[in-house]
Design an enzyme around this catalytic site. Structure first.
Site, PDB file in Angstrom:
ATOM      1  N   SER A 185      43.516  37.154  44.303  1.00  0.00           N
ATOM      2  CA  SER A 185      43.999  37.483  45.640  1.00  0.00           C
ATOM      3  C   SER A 185      42.919  37.554  46.705  1.00  0.00           C
ATOM      4  O   SER A 185      43.207  37.480  47.883  1.00  0.00           O
ATOM      5  CB  SER A 185      44.757  38.804  45.597  1.00  0.00           C
ATOM      6  OG  SER A 185      43.861  39.841  45.280  1.00  0.00           O
ATOM      7  N   HIS A 213      50.789  36.329  42.865  1.00  0.00           N
ATOM      8  CA  HIS A 213      50.452  35.614  44.102  1.00  0.00           C
ATOM      9  C   HIS A 213      50.719  34.110  43.997  1.00  0.00           C
ATOM     10  O   HIS A 213      50.537  33.396  44.969  1.00  0.00           O
ATOM     11  CB  HIS A 213      48.974  35.816  44.466  1.00  0.00           C
ATOM     12  CG  HIS A 213      48.693  37.115  45.141  1.00  0.00           C
ATOM     13  ND1 HIS A 213      49.034  37.361  46.459  1.00  0.00           N
ATOM     14  CD2 HIS A 213      48.114  38.251  44.688  1.00  0.00           C
ATOM     15  CE1 HIS A 213      48.656  38.587  46.778  1.00  0.00           C
ATOM     16  NE2 HIS A 213      48.104  39.150  45.719  1.00  0.00           N
ATOM     17  N   LYS A 244      56.536  40.065  46.588  1.00  0.00           N
ATOM     18  CA  LYS A 244      55.702  39.181  47.414  1.00  0.00           C
ATOM     19  C   LYS A 244      56.562  38.022  47.935  1.00  0.00           C
ATOM     20  O   LYS A 244      57.371  38.242  48.829  1.00  0.00           O
ATOM     21  CB  LYS A 244      54.464  38.737  46.628  1.00  0.00           C
ATOM     22  CG  LYS A 244      53.521  39.923  46.369  1.00  0.00           C
ATOM     23  CD  LYS A 244      52.162  39.553  45.827  1.00  0.00           C
ATOM     24  CE  LYS A 244      51.221  40.745  45.843  1.00  0.00           C
ATOM     25  NZ  LYS A 244      51.008  41.358  44.522  1.00  0.00           N
TER      26      LYS A 244
HETATM   27  C1  LIG Z   1      50.732  42.600  43.770  1.00  0.00           C
HETATM   28  C2  LIG Z   1      50.315  42.377  42.377  1.00  0.00           C
HETATM   29  C3  LIG Z   1      50.802  43.164  41.341  1.00  0.00           C
HETATM   30  C4  LIG Z   1      51.685  44.362  41.584  1.00  0.00           C
HETATM   31  O1  LIG Z   1      52.970  43.962  41.919  1.00  0.00           O
HETATM   32  P1  LIG Z   1      54.036  45.093  42.336  1.00  0.00           P
HETATM   33  O2  LIG Z   1      55.351  44.473  42.000  1.00  0.00           O
HETATM   34  O3  LIG Z   1      53.814  45.337  43.774  1.00  0.00           O
HETATM   35  O4  LIG Z   1      53.737  46.286  41.503  1.00  0.00           O
HETATM   36  C5  LIG Z   1      50.432  42.856  40.054  1.00  0.00           C
HETATM   37  N1  LIG Z   1      49.587  41.828  39.799  1.00  0.00           N
HETATM   38  C6  LIG Z   1      49.075  41.055  40.770  1.00  0.00           C
HETATM   39  C7  LIG Z   1      48.172  39.933  40.436  1.00  0.00           C
HETATM   40  C8  LIG Z   1      49.412  41.319  42.106  1.00  0.00           C
HETATM   41  O5  LIG Z   1      48.901  40.573  43.055  1.00  0.00           O
END
Ligand SMILES: *Cc1c(COP(=O)(O)O)cnc(C)c1O
Length: 398
Positions: A185, A213, A244
């Site tokens: 990210s 992502h 996301k």
């Molecule tokens: C955002 C993210 C998470 C967490 O996701 P949530 O559903 O918000 O708990 C886990 N792993 C990665 C790689 C992320 O970018």
């Protein structure tokens, strides 16, 4: 001194330390729906370039109607975990829809991907086994690995020589699982899944990819890294989020081999001991995947936007990390500069975040821009213009 006053002083001192180090996080308050144009509580309207709203679905009318309909038909909350009385037909339908989307065998839903990652290792692996993890993996993977007794190996980010060295060491163990984020990210780079898969074959290991992502973003139709590398159905475990690209509400999932998912339903603690997703989120989730199945318009637009933005930023003279995702890291290297730049951009009506140590390595400060299918070309142009203006002012551009 009473118990709390001692502890209170301890916290106050720690918090002061955080503030003095410039690491204190403030929340910025939005008083509109999440979108490209957002209104802040200061009255300012800004263009948002720091949401994970990759497909622009956070305020999508179709998703909102689907959520409303599911809530009307199936109620507000489930008041139960899945295996007691918290499973509706909608939950099963969403699980199947997600498996179809990724070309996997079965899916299990969680309250968040943080829980999916927290609950995936411990039920599957023991102290006889090995987890080989990328050094830049998400915090939730790190926490999940900590809950599991498997022997841990770490390899430098996307470094295949190092992965191979760790796999050789891990031959001592019974089962091996390589774990990686699909997209990292902070840089926007995609894990080299083709090479990871090859090494997994060579050293008898399984693979898990966290597609948080990358799902909805990477690959021509947004099916993620397994589409990008033509490995659909070949990766044992994928995890992902509904928070996301897929509407941005809440919810996570693990999808993959059916025996693995079956075992998680028996033993995964965040699934067994935490509440079911509410019908509104599940109904809108089903709608989202159907929408992305019907048309590739949003994925295409996101890809076009990303390409346009990156090209123009490079042409403007910015040092931009090569990206295959919707994340564009504009490198500034200096921590203070990254904060000044973000603050000046915000005055220009562009909402972005500057990241510096410890979120990124020392001397690697940057502004992370996140593109969305909801951005129109005029928004991208405005952003590039503001970057150029502020970049010149702060001496980043000549
Ligand atoms: C955002 C993210 C998470 C967490 O996701 P949530 O559903 O918000 O708990 C886990 N792993 C990665 C790689 C992320 O970018």
């Amino acid at each position: 001194m009473a118990n709390y006053s001692r502890f209170q002083k301890h916290l106050t001192d720690e918090l002061t330390g955080i503030k003095e180090a410039g690491l204190y996080k403030e929340e910025r308050i939005i008083v509109s729906p999440q979108s490209v144009k957002i209104r802040l509580n200061t009255g300012q309207e800004v263009l948002n370039f720091c949401a994970n709203n990759y497909l622009g679905l956070s305020d999508n009318a179709g998703l909102i109607s689907a959520a409303e309909k599911a809530m009307k038909d199936r109620g507000y909350g489930m008041s139960s975990v899945r295996f007691i009385c918290g499973t509706q037909d909608l939950h099963k339908e969403l699980e199947k829809t997600i498996a179809d989307f990724f070309g996997t065998e079965d899916t299990i839903l969680y309250a968040a991907c943080f829980d999916a990652n927290g609950g995936v290792f411990e039920p599957l692996l023991t102290d006889q086994d090995a987890i080989i993890s990328d050094s830049l993996n998400h915090a939730s993977i790190i926490d999940g690995v900590r809950l599991c007794k498997a022997v841990r190996y770490r390899y430098a980010n996307a470094d295949m020589a190092d992965l191979e060295a760790q796999l050789q060491k891990a031959q001592e163990q019974r089962f091996r699982l390589i774990v990686t984020d699909g997209v990292f990210s902070m840089d926007g780079n995609v894990a080299p899944l083709d090479k990871i898969y090859e090494l997994a074959q060579k050293y008898d290991a399984m693979v898990m990819v966290d597609e948080s992502h990358s799902a909805g973003v990477v690959g021509k139709t947004g099916r993620g890294t397994t589409e990008q590398y033509n490995l659909k159905g070949k990766i044992e475990i994928l995890t992902g989020t509904l928070g996301k690209a897929f509407g941005g509400a809440i919810g996570g999932f693990t999808t993959g081999k059916k025996e693995i998912i079956d075992m998680l339903r028996q033993r995964s603690r965040p699934y067994l001991f935490s509440n079911s997703l509410p019908p509104s989120v599940v109904g809108a989730g089903i709608y989202t995947f159907q929408l992305l199945d019907r048309s590739n318009e949003l994925q295409d637009k996101l890809h076009a936007n990303t390409e346009y933005f990156n090209k123009k930023m490079v042409a403007a003279g910015f040092d931009v990390k090569p990206t295959q995702s919707a994340i564009c890291a504009v490198m500034l290297y200096d921590a203070k500069l990254s904060q000044e730049m973000a603050s000046e951009l915000s005055k220009e009506g562009i909402y972005v975040t500057g990241f510096y140590y410890p979120v990124v390595p020392k001397g690697q400060a940057r502004i992370r821009v996140q593109l969305s299918a909801a951005h129109e070309q005029e928004h991208l142009d405005k952003c590039i213009e503001a970057f150029t203006k502020v970049g010149k002012k702060l001496g980043v551009l000549k």
